[in-house]
Scaffold this motif. Structure first.
Motif, mmCIF file in Angstrom:
data_model
loop_
_atom_site.group_PDB
_atom_site.id
_atom_site.type_symbol
_atom_site.label_atom_id
_atom_site.label_comp_id
_atom_site.label_asym_id
_atom_site.label_seq_id
_atom_site.Cartn_x
_atom_site.Cartn_y
_atom_site.Cartn_z
ATOM 1 N N HIS A 1 -41.161 -20.858 -35.678
ATOM 2 C CA HIS A 1 -40.090 -19.753 -35.062
ATOM 3 C C HIS A 1 -39.828 -20.393 -33.899
ATOM 4 C CE1 HIS A 1 -41.062 -17.136 -38.269
ATOM 5 N NE2 HIS A 1 -42.500 -16.915 -37.872
ATOM 6 N N VAL A 2 -40.455 -20.845 -33.035
ATOM 7 C CA VAL A 2 -39.980 -21.709 -31.728
ATOM 8 C C VAL A 2 -38.862 -22.419 -31.887
ATOM 9 C CG1 VAL A 2 -40.654 -23.043 -29.748
ATOM 10 C CG2 VAL A 2 -42.118 -21.486 -30.589
ATOM 11 N N TYR A 3 -38.827 -23.331 -32.975
ATOM 12 C CA TYR A 3 -37.863 -24.321 -33.284
ATOM 13 C C TYR A 3 -36.589 -23.720 -33.770
ATOM 14 C CZ TYR A 3 -35.513 -28.370 -35.261
ATOM 15 O OH TYR A 3 -34.393 -29.353 -35.560
ATOM 16 N N HIS A 4 -36.916 -22.527 -34.635
ATOM 17 C CA HIS A 4 -35.632 -21.895 -35.226
ATOM 18 C C HIS A 4 -35.118 -21.066 -34.358
ATOM 19 C CE1 HIS A 4 -34.018 -18.259 -37.345
ATOM 20 N NE2 HIS A 4 -33.759 -19.122 -38.037
ATOM 21 N N ASP A 5 -35.499 -20.487 -33.133
ATOM 22 C CA ASP A 5 -34.922 -19.972 -31.974
ATOM 23 C C ASP A 5 -34.328 -20.753 -31.126
ATOM 24 O OD1 ASP A 5 -36.278 -17.401 -33.090
ATOM 25 O OD2 ASP A 5 -37.620 -17.464 -31.683
ATOM 26 N N LEU A 6 -34.684 -22.123 -31.126
ATOM 27 C CA LEU A 6 -34.195 -23.220 -30.145
ATOM 28 C C LEU A 6 -32.807 -23.705 -30.773
ATOM 29 C CD1 LEU A 6 -34.448 -25.110 -27.782
ATOM 30 C CD2 LEU A 6 -35.794 -26.693 -29.500
ATOM 31 N N ILE A 7 -32.836 -23.804 -32.039
ATOM 32 C CA ILE A 7 -31.622 -24.219 -32.693
ATOM 33 C C ILE A 7 -30.540 -23.246 -33.461
ATOM 34 C CG2 ILE A 7 -32.728 -26.387 -33.330
ATOM 35 C CD1 ILE A 7 -32.775 -25.250 -36.403
#
Length: 297
Positions: A249-255
């Motif tokens: 989720h952290v990466y998803h929110d980042l990109i």
């Protein structure tokens, strides 16, 4: 009584409709792996005598079904009692897929130097030939086991919010379709050259239509397998990238705010992660070899 039967039939129809819809969703998620599965199994099933290709392929297919019978209950138990493990296994599988894709690209760009050895003619007994055949079949079934784990876990991840019965039906359908579809197509691929040869020998005329089609099929077989390998490599990176994008989720929110098509982001993610894992593994292998060499002195 009648109303109860109609209610039951309505529930079954609703369940089947849900299964059909979710099977399409899970099928799209796992479709990327099937290209690699197809390429790997076409390669594994080739190289045998013409008369042994289909029996060998049938033996591998039966092994694949047995793999599914082992993996499916374990996957369903995890999904029911430890659902967080599915995501963890999914991400580990994504790392493996990304590594495999990156390794194929690295091997293509920087091929390993192999010692050139002249092929040796060996006189083997029938028992020795069958023994080697069995070893190749075991190797193919082991590879199928790894790919089956990935397909089943990805399919489970695609229906993670559904009730357990829907999960069981959807993932079982995907497993059966994947096995029958992949090995059915592999059977057609490995027999392409044999069918082509029959067309060439169909008549005594030279350069006839059947000759042209036959030569095309014979010459196309290695190109088809190579093409499947390229498609499979891209699929590996796309599937692995999609796993990271949608499950971290952290990466998803980042990109999420990056104005780039999702498929490009997934491909780049799989590529970058794959080469990072490849670098780590290669470095670990070098360190281990140096340590072993130094300790042996």
């Amino acid at each position: 009584m009648a109303s109860g039967i109609f209610a039951l039939l309505d529930d079954i129809a609703t369940l089947m409709d849900d299964v059909a819809v979710m099977s399409k969703v899970a099928g799209k998620k796992t479709a990327g792996l099937l290209g690699d599965d197809l390429a790997v199994n076409a390669e594994k099933a080739s190289g045998f005598m013409s008369s042994r290709e289909l029996p060998v392929l049938w033996a591998i297919t039966k092994g694949s079904f047995l793999n599914k019978l082992i993996i499916l209950p374990l996957a369903f138990l995890l999904s029911a009692f430890l659902p967080a493990a599915i995501t963890i296994i999914l991400i580990i599988g994504g790392l493996y897929l990304a590594y495999e894709g990156a390794e194929k690209i690295h091997e293509y760009l920087f091929p390993h130097k192999h010692k050139k050895e002249k092929p040796k003619l060996e006189k083997l007994s029938e028992e020795e030939v069958l023994s080697r055949e069995k070893e190749k079949i075991k190797s193919a079934i082991l590879t199928d086991f790894i790919l089956s784990v990935e397909i089943i876990i990805i399919a489970l991840g695609a229906v993670g919010e559904e009730v357990l019965l829907t999960k069981i039906l959807v993932v079982t359908v995907i497993s059966i379709v994947a096995t029958v579809g992949v090995y059915g197509i592999v059977a057609l691929i490995v027999r392409m050259d044999e069918f082509g040869a029959k067309l060439i020998n169909l008549n005594d005329e030279e350069n006839s239509f059947s000759d042209k089609v036959g030569h095309f099929l014979v010459n196309a077989l290695p190109k088809v397998i190579k093409g499947l390998s390229i498609i499979g490599t891209i699929a590996l990176l796309l599937v692995s990238g999609g796993i990271f994008v949608h499950n971290i989720h952290v990466y998803h929110d980042l990109i999420e705010s990056i104005p780039v098509p999702g498929i490009i982001l997934e491909l780049l993610t799989g590529l970058v992660v794959g080469f990072i894992v490849l670098l780590i593994i290669n470095s670990a292998i070098k360190i281990y070899k140096n340590f072993s060499a130094n300790s042996g002195q």
